[in-house]
Design a protein around this motif. Sequence first.
Motif, PDB file in Angstrom:
ATOM      1  N   GLN A   4       0.850  -1.187   0.000  1.00 34.90           N
ATOM      2  CA  GLN A   4       0.000   0.000   0.000  1.00 34.90           C
ATOM      3  C   GLN A   4       0.887   1.238   0.000  1.00 34.90           C
ATOM      4  OE1 GLN A   4      -3.450   0.013  -0.263  1.00 34.90           O
ATOM      5  NE2 GLN A   4      -2.997  -2.110  -0.738  1.00 34.90           N
ATOM      6  N   LEU A   5       0.676   2.124  -0.948  1.00 27.01           N
ATOM      7  CA  LEU A   5       1.475   3.336  -1.090  1.00 27.01           C
ATOM      8  C   LEU A   5       0.713   4.515  -0.512  1.00 27.01           C
ATOM      9  CD1 LEU A   5       4.015   4.693  -2.330  1.00 27.01           C
ATOM     10  CD2 LEU A   5       2.693   4.947  -4.436  1.00 27.01           C
ATOM     11  N   LYS A   6       1.417   5.389   0.189  1.00 29.56           N
ATOM     12  CA  LYS A   6       0.832   6.611   0.728  1.00 29.56           C
ATOM     13  C   LYS A   6       1.735   7.762   0.297  1.00 29.56           C
ATOM     14  CE  LYS A   6      -0.555   8.833   5.024  1.00 29.56           C
ATOM     15  NZ  LYS A   6      -0.596   8.717   6.481  1.00 29.56           N
ATOM     16  N   ILE A   7       1.133   8.796  -0.278  1.00 29.86           N
ATOM     17  CA  ILE A   7       1.876   9.968  -0.727  1.00 29.86           C
ATOM     18  C   ILE A   7       1.321  11.181   0.006  1.00 29.86           C
ATOM     19  CG2 ILE A   7       2.590  11.374  -2.691  1.00 29.86           C
ATOM     20  CD1 ILE A   7       1.865   8.970  -4.490  1.00 29.86           C
ATOM     21  N   THR A   8       2.216  11.975   0.611  1.00 27.81           N
ATOM     22  CA  THR A   8       1.774  13.188   1.310  1.00 27.81           C
ATOM     23  C   THR A   8       2.637  14.373   0.888  1.00 27.81           C
ATOM     24  OG1 THR A   8       3.209  12.725   3.209  1.00 27.81           O
ATOM     25  CG2 THR A   8       0.932  11.948   3.348  1.00 27.81           C
ATOM     26  N   PHE A   9       2.031  15.549   0.943  1.00 28.93           N
ATOM     27  CA  PHE A   9       2.758  16.803   0.773  1.00 28.93           C
ATOM     28  C   PHE A   9       2.392  17.682   1.947  1.00 28.93           C
ATOM     29  CE2 PHE A   9       3.248  21.198  -0.497  1.00 28.93           C
ATOM     30  CZ  PHE A   9       4.545  21.200  -0.968  1.00 28.93           C
ATOM     31  N   ALA A  10       3.392  18.169   2.659  1.00 28.93           N
ATOM     32  CA  ALA A  10       3.177  18.996   3.849  1.00 28.93           C
ATOM     33  C   ALA A  10       2.250  18.286   4.839  1.00 28.93           C
ATOM     34  CB  ALA A  10       2.616  20.357   3.454  1.00 28.93           C
ATOM     35  N   GLY A  11       2.351  16.962   4.894  1.00 31.15           N
ATOM     36  CA  GLY A  11       1.533  16.181   5.813  1.00 31.15           C
ATOM     37  C   GLY A  11       0.123  15.897   5.333  1.00 31.15           C
ATOM     38  N   ARG A  43       6.405  13.236   0.556  1.00 32.74           N
ATOM     39  CA  ARG A  43       6.807  11.966   1.166  1.00 32.74           C
ATOM     40  C   ARG A  43       6.072  10.792   0.525  1.00 32.74           C
ATOM     41  NH1 ARG A  43       7.614  10.738   7.473  1.00 32.74           N
ATOM     42  NH2 ARG A  43       9.153  12.344   7.026  1.00 32.74           N
ATOM     43  N   PHE A  44       6.835   9.739   0.266  1.00 30.86           N
ATOM     44  CA  PHE A  44       6.298   8.482  -0.250  1.00 30.86           C
ATOM     45  C   PHE A  44       6.537   7.428   0.816  1.00 30.86           C
ATOM     46  CE2 PHE A  44       7.580  11.104  -3.761  1.00 30.86           C
ATOM     47  CZ  PHE A  44       6.571  10.938  -4.702  1.00 30.86           C
ATOM     48  N   ALA A  45       5.494   6.708   1.209  1.00 31.74           N
ATOM     49  CA  ALA A  45       5.619   5.666   2.230  1.00 31.74           C
ATOM     50  C   ALA A  45       4.851   4.435   1.774  1.00 31.74           C
ATOM     51  CB  ALA A  45       5.075   6.162   3.565  1.00 31.74           C
ATOM     52  N   THR A  46       5.309   3.272   2.209  1.00 29.00           N
ATOM     53  CA  THR A  46       4.653   2.019   1.863  1.00 29.00           C
ATOM     54  C   THR A  46       4.702   1.079   3.056  1.00 29.00           C
ATOM     55  OG1 THR A  46       4.618   0.166   0.317  1.00 29.00           O
ATOM     56  CG2 THR A  46       6.764   1.091   0.833  1.00 29.00           C
ATOM     57  N   GLY A  48       5.193  -2.026   2.703  1.00 27.60           N
ATOM     58  CA  GLY A  48       5.972  -3.166   2.216  1.00 27.60           C
ATOM     59  C   GLY A  48       7.183  -2.653   1.470  1.00 27.60           C
ATOM     60  N   PHE A  49       7.602  -3.382   0.463  1.00 30.78           N
ATOM     61  CA  PHE A  49       8.756  -2.995  -0.338  1.00 30.78           C
ATOM     62  C   PHE A  49       8.273  -2.403  -1.656  1.00 30.78           C
ATOM     63  CE2 PHE A  49      11.850  -3.879  -3.678  1.00 30.78           C
ATOM     64  CZ  PHE A  49      12.962  -3.251  -3.141  1.00 30.78           C
ATOM     65  N   ALA A  50       8.796  -1.243  -1.998  1.00 29.16           N
ATOM     66  CA  ALA A  50       8.475  -0.625  -3.284  1.00 29.16           C
ATOM     67  C   ALA A  50       9.680   0.180  -3.741  1.00 29.16           C
ATOM     68  CB  ALA A  50       7.256   0.280  -3.166  1.00 29.16           C
ATOM     69  N   ILE A  51       9.867   0.247  -5.028  1.00 33.20           N
ATOM     70  CA  ILE A  51      10.922   1.081  -5.600  1.00 33.20           C
ATOM     71  C   ILE A  51      10.237   2.292  -6.225  1.00 33.20           C
ATOM     72  CG2 ILE A  51      12.705   1.251  -7.366  1.00 33.20           C
ATOM     73  CD1 ILE A  51      13.158  -1.769  -6.986  1.00 33.20           C
ATOM     74  N   ILE A  52      10.629   3.458  -5.762  1.00 34.30           N
ATOM     75  CA  ILE A  52      10.087   4.706  -6.307  1.00 34.30           C
ATOM     76  C   ILE A  52      11.152   5.266  -7.248  1.00 34.30           C
ATOM     77  CG2 ILE A  52       9.190   6.993  -5.762  1.00 34.30           C
ATOM     78  CD1 ILE A  52       7.523   4.929  -4.372  1.00 34.30           C
ATOM     79  N   ASP A  53      10.775   5.496  -8.511  1.00 36.19           N
ATOM     80  CA  ASP A  53      11.744   5.932  -9.497  1.00 36.19           C
ATOM     81  C   ASP A  53      11.076   6.897 -10.464  1.00 36.19           C
ATOM     82  OD1 ASP A  53      14.051   6.087 -11.029  1.00 36.19           O
ATOM     83  OD2 ASP A  53      13.693   4.216 -12.070  1.00 36.19           O
ATOM     84  N   SER A  54      11.845   7.799 -11.019  1.00 36.34           N
ATOM     85  CA  SER A  54      11.394   8.676 -12.088  1.00 36.34           C
ATOM     86  C   SER A  54      10.193   9.528 -11.685  1.00 36.34           C
ATOM     87  CB  SER A  54      11.059   7.857 -13.348  1.00 36.34           C
ATOM     88  OG  SER A  54      10.859   8.711 -14.448  1.00 36.34           O
ATOM     89  N   ILE A  55      10.370  10.360 -10.686  1.00 33.87           N
ATOM     90  CA  ILE A  55       9.318  11.286 -10.256  1.00 33.87           C
ATOM     91  C   ILE A  55       9.362  12.505 -11.173  1.00 33.87           C
ATOM     92  CG2 ILE A  55       8.495  12.742  -8.372  1.00 33.87           C
ATOM     93  CD1 ILE A  55       9.933  10.687  -6.501  1.00 33.87           C
ATOM     94  N   ARG A  56       8.207  12.822 -11.770  1.00 33.04           N
ATOM     95  CA  ARG A  56       8.130  13.935 -12.706  1.00 33.04           C
ATOM     96  C   ARG A  56       6.914  14.803 -12.395  1.00 33.04           C
ATOM     97  NH1 ARG A  56       8.246  10.823 -18.217  1.00 33.04           N
ATOM     98  NH2 ARG A  56       8.162   8.941 -17.009  1.00 33.04           N
ATOM     99  N   PHE A  57       7.023  16.078 -12.720  1.00 36.07           N
ATOM    100  CA  PHE A  57       5.908  17.005 -12.601  1.00 36.07           C
ATOM    101  C   PHE A  57       5.523  17.435 -14.008  1.00 36.07           C
ATOM    102  CE2 PHE A  57       7.995  17.090  -8.555  1.00 36.07           C
ATOM    103  CZ  PHE A  57       6.943  17.088  -7.665  1.00 36.07           C
TER     104      PHE A  57
END
Length: 75
Positions: A4-11, A43-46, A48-57
Amino acid sequence: PDPQLKITFAGEQLDFVKLQSRGTYDAFGADVARFAGQTDELRFATDGFAIIDSIRFSTVAVPEPSTAAIAATVQ
């Protein structure tokens, strides 16, 4: 099962959608337009195990999640 992936900005938790699946990886998108011009922690949190790569805007809009996708997140 996928972690399960959780993404937050400024909490603040960001909703995200799967944009595509390509064999060994998935691409996700989140609308961060409301944070334009701000500087804070992304922030990216999981659980389990995940590889976060190639973040783009991008200026391309992220599609809204489907009703089925939203219903799947409600427990």
